[in-house]
Design a protein around this motif. Structure first.
Motif, mmCIF file in Angstrom:
data_model
loop_
_atom_site.group_PDB
_atom_site.id
_atom_site.type_symbol
_atom_site.label_atom_id
_atom_site.label_comp_id
_atom_site.label_asym_id
_atom_site.label_seq_id
_atom_site.Cartn_x
_atom_site.Cartn_y
_atom_site.Cartn_z
ATOM 1 N N THR A 106 -76.186 17.963 127.081
ATOM 2 C CA THR A 106 -77.548 18.351 126.711
ATOM 3 C C THR A 106 -78.094 17.487 125.583
ATOM 4 O O THR A 106 -79.240 17.030 125.631
ATOM 5 N N ARG A 107 -77.266 17.235 124.580
ATOM 6 C CA ARG A 107 -77.746 16.530 123.391
ATOM 7 C C ARG A 107 -77.772 15.016 123.565
ATOM 8 O O ARG A 107 -78.710 14.344 123.116
ATOM 9 N N PHE A 108 -76.757 14.449 124.193
ATOM 10 C CA PHE A 108 -76.636 12.994 124.292
ATOM 11 C C PHE A 108 -76.860 12.449 125.694
ATOM 12 O O PHE A 108 -76.996 11.236 125.865
ATOM 13 N N GLY A 109 -76.866 13.311 126.706
ATOM 14 C CA GLY A 109 -77.092 12.866 128.071
ATOM 15 C C GLY A 109 -75.821 12.785 128.887
ATOM 16 O O GLY A 109 -74.704 12.781 128.353
ATOM 17 N N ARG A 110 -76.004 12.715 130.196
ATOM 18 C CA ARG A 110 -74.859 12.664 131.109
ATOM 19 C C ARG A 110 -74.108 11.340 130.992
ATOM 20 O O ARG A 110 -72.876 11.289 131.009
ATOM 21 N N LYS A 111 -74.849 10.249 130.828
ATOM 22 C CA LYS A 111 -74.248 8.922 130.763
ATOM 23 C C LYS A 111 -73.318 8.784 129.566
ATOM 24 O O LYS A 111 -72.181 8.319 129.693
ATOM 25 N N ARG A 112 -73.774 9.169 128.368
ATOM 26 C CA ARG A 112 -72.953 9.059 127.165
ATOM 27 C C ARG A 112 -71.724 9.948 127.253
ATOM 28 O O ARG A 112 -70.643 9.604 126.745
ATOM 29 N N THR A 113 -71.867 11.099 127.876
ATOM 30 C CA THR A 113 -70.729 12.003 128.027
ATOM 31 C C THR A 113 -69.658 11.380 128.916
ATOM 32 O O THR A 113 -68.453 11.508 128.649
ATOM 33 N N MET A 114 -70.070 10.686 129.967
ATOM 34 C CA MET A 114 -69.095 9.989 130.818
ATOM 35 C C MET A 114 -68.423 8.849 130.066
ATOM 36 O O MET A 114 -67.225 8.585 130.255
ATOM 37 N N GLN A 115 -69.162 8.158 129.215
ATOM 38 C CA GLN A 115 -68.550 7.108 128.403
ATOM 39 C C GLN A 115 -67.477 7.690 127.484
ATOM 40 O O GLN A 115 -66.391 7.122 127.341
ATOM 41 N N ALA A 116 -67.792 8.819 126.852
ATOM 42 C CA ALA A 116 -66.808 9.473 125.990
ATOM 43 C C ALA A 116 -65.566 9.868 126.788
ATOM 44 O O ALA A 116 -64.430 9.738 126.306
ATOM 45 N N ALA A 117 -65.768 10.322 128.025
ATOM 46 C CA ALA A 117 -64.641 10.702 128.880
ATOM 47 C C ALA A 117 -63.701 9.522 129.091
ATOM 48 O O ALA A 117 -62.472 9.662 129.009
ATOM 49 N N SER A 118 -64.259 8.358 129.355
ATOM 50 C CA SER A 118 -63.423 7.184 129.612
ATOM 51 C C SER A 118 -62.643 6.765 128.375
ATOM 52 O O SER A 118 -61.486 6.336 128.477
ATOM 53 N N VAL A 119 -63.242 6.904 127.186
ATOM 54 C CA VAL A 119 -62.550 6.548 125.945
ATOM 55 C C VAL A 119 -61.366 7.481 125.698
ATOM 56 O O VAL A 119 -60.255 7.030 125.376
ATOM 57 N N PHE A 120 -61.577 8.784 125.852
ATOM 58 C CA PHE A 120 -60.470 9.738 125.697
ATOM 59 C C PHE A 120 -59.366 9.455 126.713
ATOM 60 O O PHE A 120 -58.174 9.552 126.392
ATOM 61 N N PHE A 121 -59.754 9.130 127.928
ATOM 62 C CA PHE A 121 -58.771 8.894 128.983
ATOM 63 C C PHE A 121 -57.946 7.640 128.685
ATOM 64 O O PHE A 121 -56.729 7.620 128.908
ATOM 65 N N LEU A 122 -58.597 6.604 128.162
ATOM 66 C CA LEU A 122 -57.865 5.384 127.802
ATOM 67 C C LEU A 122 -56.858 5.666 126.688
ATOM 68 O O LEU A 122 -55.710 5.195 126.739
ATOM 69 N N GLY A 123 -57.278 6.449 125.676
ATOM 70 C CA GLY A 123 -56.362 6.788 124.602
ATOM 71 C C GLY A 123 -55.174 7.602 125.086
ATOM 72 O O GLY A 123 -54.015 7.346 124.705
#
Length: 512
Positions: A106-123
């Motif tokens: 809601t706050r940052f958008g669907r696109k930014r949330t998917m980017q965050a998902a990929s960063v957590f997954f890489l870590g």
């Protein structure tokens, strides 16, 4: 791919949104659906790694010892709570993360949330691949779980919001297609990694970095959804994006519908926060459907089979190599059958696919349970012919799930909430999925140890309940614009319409 797309509002009243099915929409959809590839790879890799001796010897030596005892109970070889925690910890983390992901969407958008998902997954992938002790391994799984929670929240919403109504089902199912491709790729990786000693399991777990990196890089070039942009007050950017994904400047009707939905959502959120609004009677129909779809999806038994397919096939008498190869076969069936869903979902509708699958899954589960009850005892080795028969029946079962409850379990919740509760409501769907995935993953091997073949009859009973639920309470949503679900679906349903009888009044509707 040119031309407008018409959407029926009622009988003779046809509302037409201008535009065409652009290649850019499909490209955005394919990239966003890579989140499903991450999820699927993890589902497939977990069971294969837990069947590898090098992995068991390092982290679960007691399981390794039981596995190689000649007279160990076939159903209890892998019954270990810590081993199950390796698989299930990811889903517990994803459950918690899904609520944070709702706010992020809601706050940052669907696109930014998917980017965050990929960063957590890489870590998380790095921690798991280089783990030297069980604690490091579990922390890595928790990071992966946060990535799954964020990705599974954002990607289906993204896909539903960029898709024209008449292909929304097909485009959204790209997510589930990627889940099945991820499972298949993981099964192939497991097959070859099991032959690499002693580091094969590290290569298998490290392979999760590939889909995570693909999602991160792809998310840099895709657009945000028009709905998300307008929702955050960026009307001009939302209109430009809508023109781009529809391939025309004549988007007045669709843009006005999006803006009206956003204005209503904004006004309602000022009166009442989305999570509180979900508790109102008029929010119950999509919320009940969303949560029930996730519960039923898990109690088909599918993830129990996909998590532990190599382990399960070893229990049935197949050797390590044969069990891993059988998991590849079921993974291939999974992918092909999901393509069937993409072709049929917007033609035959959601309900017919779900009901047909219930019949097919019921027959397959009952048959597998019957064969195992007679031919797979606690201390015997079943004949290879019966083991192969079970693999075939599991393929029949997987195929029916893959064109129904698998993709539609994500599609239906993502398309049925009004905008004012869409991200909050879908977070309940994601968290419910992760909760029951966690419970199944944590309990399945212990249940198999105590229930033996009756575990398949346990899941068969749930399939009967699922079919009853669909017949009575699930409306058809094929071809309905995402922002018209309330008026065209819920207010017209024989049961759910009672939730809206007093929606405009101060008192609570007691009939819902």
């Amino acid at each position: 791919m040119a031309g407008g797309f018409a959407v029926s509002k009622s009988g003779a009243d046809i509302r037409e949104f201008k535009g065409k099915i652009t290649w850019y929409v499909w490209i955005c959809g394919i990239i966003a659906a890579t989140s499903g590839l991450m999820f699927g790879y993890d589902i497939g890799i977990s069971g294969g790694v837990t069947a590898m001796d090098d992995f068991l010897l390092l982290f679960f030596p007691s399981v390794y010892a039981r596995k190689h005892r000649a007279k160990e109970n076939n159903y209890c070889k892998f019954d270990d709570q810590r081993l199950q925690l390796f698989t299930s910890s990811l889903y517990l983390a994803a459950l918690v993360a899904s609520f944070a992901a709702s706010r992020a969407c809601t706050r940052f958008g669907r696109k930014r949330t998917m980017q965050a998902a990929s960063v957590f997954f890489l870590g998380g992938t790095a921690l798991c691949a280089f783990a030297t002790n069980l604690a490091m391994l579990i922390v890595g799984r928790v990071c992966l779980g946060v990535g799954v929670g964020f990705g599974n929240q954002a990607a289906p919403l993204f896909l539903s919001e960029i898709a024209p109504a008449h292909i929304r089902g097909a485009l959204n199912i790209l997510f589930q297609l990627n889940v099945t491709i991820g499972i298949l790729l993981a099964s192939i990786v497991n097959y070859f990694a099991s032959r690499v000693h002693p580091l094969g399991w590290r290569y298998a777990l490290g392979g999760a970095a590939v889909p995570a990196a693909a999602l991160f890089l792809g998310s840099l070039v895709i657009t945000e959804t028009p709905t998300s942009l307008v929702e955050r007050g960026r009307d001009d950017a939302g209109r430009r994006t809508l023109e781009k994904i529809r391939g025309t400047a004549d988007v007045d009707a669709e843009f006005e519908e999006i803006r009206a939905a956003c204005d209503l959502a904004r006004a309602l959120s000022e009166e009442e926060k989305p999570y509180r609004r979900l508790m109102r009677p008029e929010s119950r129909p999509p919320l009940v459907i969303a949560v029930a779809m996730q519960v039923f999806q898990q109690f088909t038994g599918i993830n129990a089979i996909m998590f532990y397919a190599p382990v399960l096939f070893q229990t049935m008498g197949l050797g390590t190599d044969s069990s891993l190869l059988s998991a590849v076969v079921t993974g291939g069936v999974n992918v092909v059958s999901t393509v069937v869903s993409i072709i049929l979902v917007d033609k035959v509708g959601r309900r017919k696919l779900l009901l047909e699958a219930c019949v097919q899954m019921l027959v397959a589960q009952t048959a597998v349970g019957g064969i195992m009850l007679v031919h797979v005892r606690a201390d015997n080795e079943p004949s290879r012919s019966w083991a192969v028969a079970i693999v075939v029946l599991i393929c029949v079962y997987v195929s029916s799930f893959a064109w129904s409850w698998g993709p539609l379990g994500w599609l239906i919740p993502s398309e049925t909430f009004p905008l004012e509760t869409r991200t909050a409501g879908f977070s309940f769907a994601v968290s419910s999925n992760m909760l029951f995935t966690f419970l199944i993953a944590q309990a399945f091997l212990s249940m198999m140890c105590s229930m033996h073949a009756f575990i398949f009859f346990f899941f068969a009973v749930w399939i009967v309940a699922m079919a009853t639920f669909v017949l009575a309470l699930l409306p058809e949503t094929k071809g309905v614009p995402i922002d018209e679900m309330v008026d065209r679906v819920w207010r017209r349903h024989w049961f759910w319409k009672r939730c809206f009888a007093n929606a405009d009044e101060a008192r609570v509707n007691d009939n819902c």
